[in-house]
Structure formats: C-alpha cells, structure tokens
Enzyme design. Structure first.
Site, mmCIF file in Angstrom:
data_model
loop_
_atom_site.group_PDB
_atom_site.id
_atom_site.type_symbol
_atom_site.label_atom_id
_atom_site.label_comp_id
_atom_site.label_asym_id
_atom_site.label_seq_id
_atom_site.Cartn_x
_atom_site.Cartn_y
_atom_site.Cartn_z
ATOM 1 N N LYS A 10 36.832 -16.516 -59.079
ATOM 2 C CA LYS A 10 35.833 -15.520 -58.689
ATOM 3 C C LYS A 10 34.529 -15.739 -59.453
ATOM 4 O O LYS A 10 34.514 -16.420 -60.495
ATOM 5 C CB LYS A 10 36.410 -14.117 -58.929
ATOM 6 C CG LYS A 10 37.663 -13.878 -58.066
ATOM 7 C CD LYS A 10 38.172 -12.447 -58.131
ATOM 8 C CE LYS A 10 39.381 -12.306 -57.204
ATOM 9 N NZ LYS A 10 39.879 -10.928 -57.107
ATOM 10 N N TYR A 50 39.223 -10.866 -47.040
ATOM 11 C CA TYR A 50 39.912 -9.677 -47.549
ATOM 12 C C TYR A 50 40.116 -8.615 -46.459
ATOM 13 O O TYR A 50 40.239 -7.428 -46.773
ATOM 14 C CB TYR A 50 39.134 -9.089 -48.723
ATOM 15 C CG TYR A 50 39.376 -9.837 -50.031
ATOM 16 C CD1 TYR A 50 40.650 -9.961 -50.564
ATOM 17 C CD2 TYR A 50 38.317 -10.408 -50.737
ATOM 18 C CE1 TYR A 50 40.884 -10.622 -51.758
ATOM 19 C CE2 TYR A 50 38.539 -11.092 -51.936
ATOM 20 C CZ TYR A 50 39.828 -11.178 -52.435
ATOM 21 O OH TYR A 50 40.051 -11.837 -53.627
ATOM 22 N N PHE A 58 38.601 0.200 -52.659
ATOM 23 C CA PHE A 58 37.945 -0.846 -53.448
ATOM 24 C C PHE A 58 37.297 -1.943 -52.588
ATOM 25 O O PHE A 58 36.731 -2.883 -53.114
ATOM 26 C CB PHE A 58 38.939 -1.487 -54.429
ATOM 27 C CG PHE A 58 40.188 -2.054 -53.783
ATOM 28 C CD1 PHE A 58 40.187 -3.320 -53.227
ATOM 29 C CD2 PHE A 58 41.371 -1.320 -53.756
ATOM 30 C CE1 PHE A 58 41.332 -3.847 -52.650
ATOM 31 C CE2 PHE A 58 42.523 -1.838 -53.175
ATOM 32 C CZ PHE A 58 42.500 -3.111 -52.624
ATOM 33 N N ARG A 86 51.194 -17.544 -59.076
ATOM 34 C CA ARG A 86 51.070 -16.091 -59.281
ATOM 35 C C ARG A 86 51.632 -15.677 -60.647
ATOM 36 O O ARG A 86 51.137 -14.733 -61.269
ATOM 37 C CB ARG A 86 51.713 -15.326 -58.127
ATOM 38 C CG ARG A 86 50.810 -15.452 -56.884
ATOM 39 C CD ARG A 86 51.325 -14.710 -55.698
ATOM 40 N NE ARG A 86 51.285 -13.262 -55.835
ATOM 41 C CZ ARG A 86 50.224 -12.500 -55.583
ATOM 42 N NH1 ARG A 86 49.095 -13.048 -55.216
ATOM 43 N NH2 ARG A 86 50.291 -11.188 -55.703
ATOM 44 N N THR A 92 47.775 -8.195 -60.710
ATOM 45 C CA THR A 92 46.426 -7.955 -60.166
ATOM 46 C C THR A 92 45.555 -7.190 -61.158
ATOM 47 O O THR A 92 44.392 -7.527 -61.362
ATOM 48 C CB THR A 92 46.535 -7.136 -58.856
ATOM 49 O OG1 THR A 92 47.356 -7.879 -57.942
ATOM 50 C CG2 THR A 92 45.171 -6.887 -58.245
ATOM 51 N N ARG A 103 44.929 -13.503 -66.164
ATOM 52 C CA ARG A 103 44.331 -12.158 -66.143
ATOM 53 C C ARG A 103 44.669 -11.377 -67.414
ATOM 54 O O ARG A 103 43.913 -10.506 -67.847
ATOM 55 C CB ARG A 103 44.814 -11.406 -64.904
ATOM 56 C CG ARG A 103 44.185 -11.934 -63.610
ATOM 57 C CD ARG A 103 44.923 -11.399 -62.422
ATOM 58 N NE ARG A 103 44.306 -11.706 -61.143
ATOM 59 C CZ ARG A 103 44.935 -11.590 -59.986
ATOM 60 N NH1 ARG A 103 46.198 -11.190 -59.952
ATOM 61 N NH2 ARG A 103 44.311 -11.869 -58.864
ATOM 62 N N ASN A 113 38.791 -9.741 -61.447
ATOM 63 C CA ASN A 113 39.986 -10.167 -62.183
ATOM 64 C C ASN A 113 40.160 -11.691 -62.169
ATOM 65 O O ASN A 113 41.279 -12.207 -62.104
ATOM 66 C CB ASN A 113 41.235 -9.446 -61.638
ATOM 67 C CG ASN A 113 41.460 -9.705 -60.160
ATOM 68 O OD1 ASN A 113 40.649 -10.362 -59.522
ATOM 69 N ND2 ASN A 113 42.547 -9.208 -59.618
ATOM 70 N N HIS A 116 41.861 -15.404 -57.519
ATOM 71 C CA HIS A 116 42.727 -14.958 -56.422
ATOM 72 C C HIS A 116 43.714 -16.073 -56.108
ATOM 73 O O HIS A 116 43.365 -17.252 -56.176
ATOM 74 C CB HIS A 116 41.909 -14.657 -55.159
ATOM 75 C CG HIS A 116 42.784 -14.456 -53.961
ATOM 76 N ND1 HIS A 116 43.308 -13.228 -53.627
ATOM 77 C CD2 HIS A 116 43.275 -15.342 -53.051
ATOM 78 C CE1 HIS A 116 44.069 -13.369 -52.554
ATOM 79 N NE2 HIS A 116 44.076 -14.644 -52.177
ATOM 80 N N GLU A 127 44.371 -18.036 -45.343
ATOM 81 C CA GLU A 127 43.276 -18.171 -46.301
ATOM 82 C C GLU A 127 42.672 -19.576 -46.289
ATOM 83 O O GLU A 127 41.462 -19.733 -46.417
ATOM 84 C CB GLU A 127 43.788 -17.806 -47.704
ATOM 85 C CG GLU A 127 44.122 -16.314 -47.811
ATOM 86 C CD GLU A 127 44.843 -15.934 -49.095
ATOM 87 O OE1 GLU A 127 45.137 -16.836 -49.919
ATOM 88 O OE2 GLU A 127 45.125 -14.737 -49.277
HETATM 89 P P1 CMP Z 1 43.001 -10.253 -55.435
HETATM 90 O O1 CMP Z 1 44.263 -10.827 -55.920
HETATM 91 O O2 CMP Z 1 41.866 -11.177 -55.138
HETATM 92 O O3 CMP Z 1 43.315 -9.395 -54.097
HETATM 93 C C1 CMP Z 1 42.615 -8.231 -53.743
HETATM 94 C C2 CMP Z 1 41.573 -7.858 -54.747
HETATM 95 O O4 CMP Z 1 41.060 -6.545 -54.642
HETATM 96 C C3 CMP Z 1 42.182 -7.888 -56.122
HETATM 97 O O5 CMP Z 1 42.486 -9.212 -56.508
HETATM 98 C C4 CMP Z 1 41.095 -7.210 -56.929
HETATM 99 O O6 CMP Z 1 40.016 -8.091 -57.192
HETATM 100 C C5 CMP Z 1 40.548 -6.176 -55.943
HETATM 101 N N1 CMP Z 1 40.951 -4.799 -56.299
HETATM 102 C C6 CMP Z 1 40.135 -3.873 -56.794
HETATM 103 N N2 CMP Z 1 40.784 -2.717 -56.993
HETATM 104 C C7 CMP Z 1 42.056 -2.928 -56.625
HETATM 105 C C8 CMP Z 1 43.224 -2.119 -56.609
HETATM 106 N N3 CMP Z 1 43.217 -0.836 -57.012
HETATM 107 N N4 CMP Z 1 44.372 -2.681 -56.162
HETATM 108 C C9 CMP Z 1 44.394 -3.965 -55.731
HETATM 109 N N5 CMP Z 1 43.304 -4.770 -55.736
HETATM 110 C C10 CMP Z 1 42.150 -4.267 -56.176
#
Ligand code: CMP
Length: 142
Positions: A10, A50, A58, A86, A92, A103, A113, A116, A127
C-alpha cells in the site's frame, strides 16, 4: 500444493521506505516473485478491486488512501502461497496482528495496514485480472 497469490504494498509502505524489507520477507520464506510492478492507483481501479467492501463504513477512506498514489503489486508463487503469505502479513487490524508479522511489526492504522494479500484462489483470480490485466496465467511459469 504450489499456487499463486497476489500481494500489493500500500502507499504507506512506499512512503515509509519499507518496500525492500517487506519483499525480502517473502523471498527469505522461499516464495518466488513471478510478476512485480508499480501502479498509479486510480479511483476506478481501487473501487473495483475493493468492490466487495462497497457500502461498508471504511470503503470511502480505503479508496481515498489508494487513489492518486503508487502501489507495488506482485504475484508470488510457492507451496500453499495464499495461506503462507497471510500468515506472514498477520491479521487485518494491526492491533491484533502478532509481533513477527508484517502488520504486527510495522504499523497501527487499520486502513493503511501496509499490505494486501488474496484470501483465496477465487480472490487471487479476480484480483490478478484487475491489477495485471496484461498477464496470462499460463505465461507465469515460463
Ligand atoms: P485489506 O486486507 O487490504 O482488505 C480490506 C481493507 O479494508 C483492509 O485491508 C484495510 O485496509 C481496510 N479496512 C479499514 N477498516 C477496516 C475494518 N474495520 N475491517 C476490515 N478492513 C478494514
């Protein structure tokens, strides 16, 4: 079984100069980099990528964190690569992510974070078509 996964770093990871550190974790684990490129994220690509989160609280912040910024996308390959990646990146929410994970070690913000990764074969296939439309999967092994 060997499989592919998609990862993207990111914009925060580029801003903080953590690109090499993070890629080297995947290399040290033994995953093979099959494709890698920098992408200027548009709003359209971010929203499509997304789209499963559209409508969630979010979503807007997530898209805005990507729009107009650079990311680094990769296709990684190896034994159970989806699960392995993962595990390496952690939960996450960086508050839950264990020390030793990406993370867990490098951030606190949930939207930014750092990285992805695909959560399933189906996600990978969707994707990779969005971020690597030029890539034919059958060419990855050549
Ligand atoms: P990612 O794994 O890229 O997938 C969805 C993204 O949404 C997640 O990482 C975060 O960057 C973002 N995000 C922000 N808030 C939330 C939340 N409450 N739960 C899950 N994803 C979130």
């Amino acid at each position: 079984m060997n499989e592919y996964t998609l990862v993207f770093l990111k914009p925060i990871t580029l801003r903080r100069g953590l690109v090499g550190e993070i890629i080297s974790r995947f290399e040290r684990k033994g995953l093979e980099i099959k494709a890698l490129k920098m992408i200027d994220m548009s709003r359209d690509i971010a929203e499509e990528f997304y789209s499963i989160h559209r409508g969630k609280h979010f979503f807007k912040e997530l898209v805005e964190s990507l729009e107009g910024n650079k990311i680094i996308a990769m296709v990684l390959y190896g034994r159970s690569a989806i699960k392995v990646v993962r595990t390496i990146i952690g939960s996450t929410d960086p508050i839950e992510a264990l020390p030793g994970t990406i993370r867990g070690d490098y951030g606190l913000d949930i939207t930014e974070n750092l990285i992805h990764a695909s959560d399933s074969r189906e996600s990978f296939e969707r994707e990779v078509r969005i971020l690597f439309p030029e890539l034919k999967l059958e060419h990855l092994n050549t």
